[in-house]
Design a protein around this motif. Structure first.
Motif: not given
Length: 125
Positions: A85-89, A14-23, A6-12
């Motif tokens: 894809q994670m929106n409105s976190l 509230a209201g932000g977005s992140l996209t996680l990937s799993c290769a 997995e990749s793409g995690g982090g600190l964001v």
């Protein structure tokens, strides 16, 4: 064997977005149902989303503070990768997010044979 990274995690905020990937690597990725789960400190691992091997059937968690409508799972079999894809976190989305492969029951953690190491998602208020 299947290896999942997995990749793409982090600190964001509230209201932000992140996209996680799993290769995935190893055996034929396109044969497997894929899922995302998460585990917050002191809580059990819970289902987030899953997608069947064909990509046609998709499932989302329906518990309180449901992710459906905010999160989108997808897969690219040509790239051996599944995305979240994670929106409105929200702060309550804070957890370690895990990718999993190969289960006949896409929503059930115990059914999956392969797991990634997890990626941390932290949502600040």
């Amino acid at each position: 064997q299947v290896q999942l990274v997995e990749s793409g995690g982090g600190l964001v905020q509230a209201g932000g977005s992140l996209t996680l990937s799993c290769a995935a690597s190893g055996r034929t990725f396109s044969n497997y149902n894929m899922g995302w789960f998460r585990q917050a400190p002191g809580k059990e691992r819970e289902f987030v989303a899953a997608v069947r091997w064909s990509g046609v059937r998709i499932y989302y968690a329906d518990y309180t503070d449901a992710v459906k409508g905010r999160f989108t799972i997808s897969r690219d079999n040509a790239k051996n990768t599944v995305y979240l894809q994670m929106n409105s976190l929200k702060p309550e989305d804070t957890a370690v997010y895990y990718c999993a492969a190969d289960s006949p029951l896409p929503k059930v953690a115990s059914g999956y044979h392969y797991w990634g190491q997890g990626t941390q998602v932290t949502v600040s208020s």
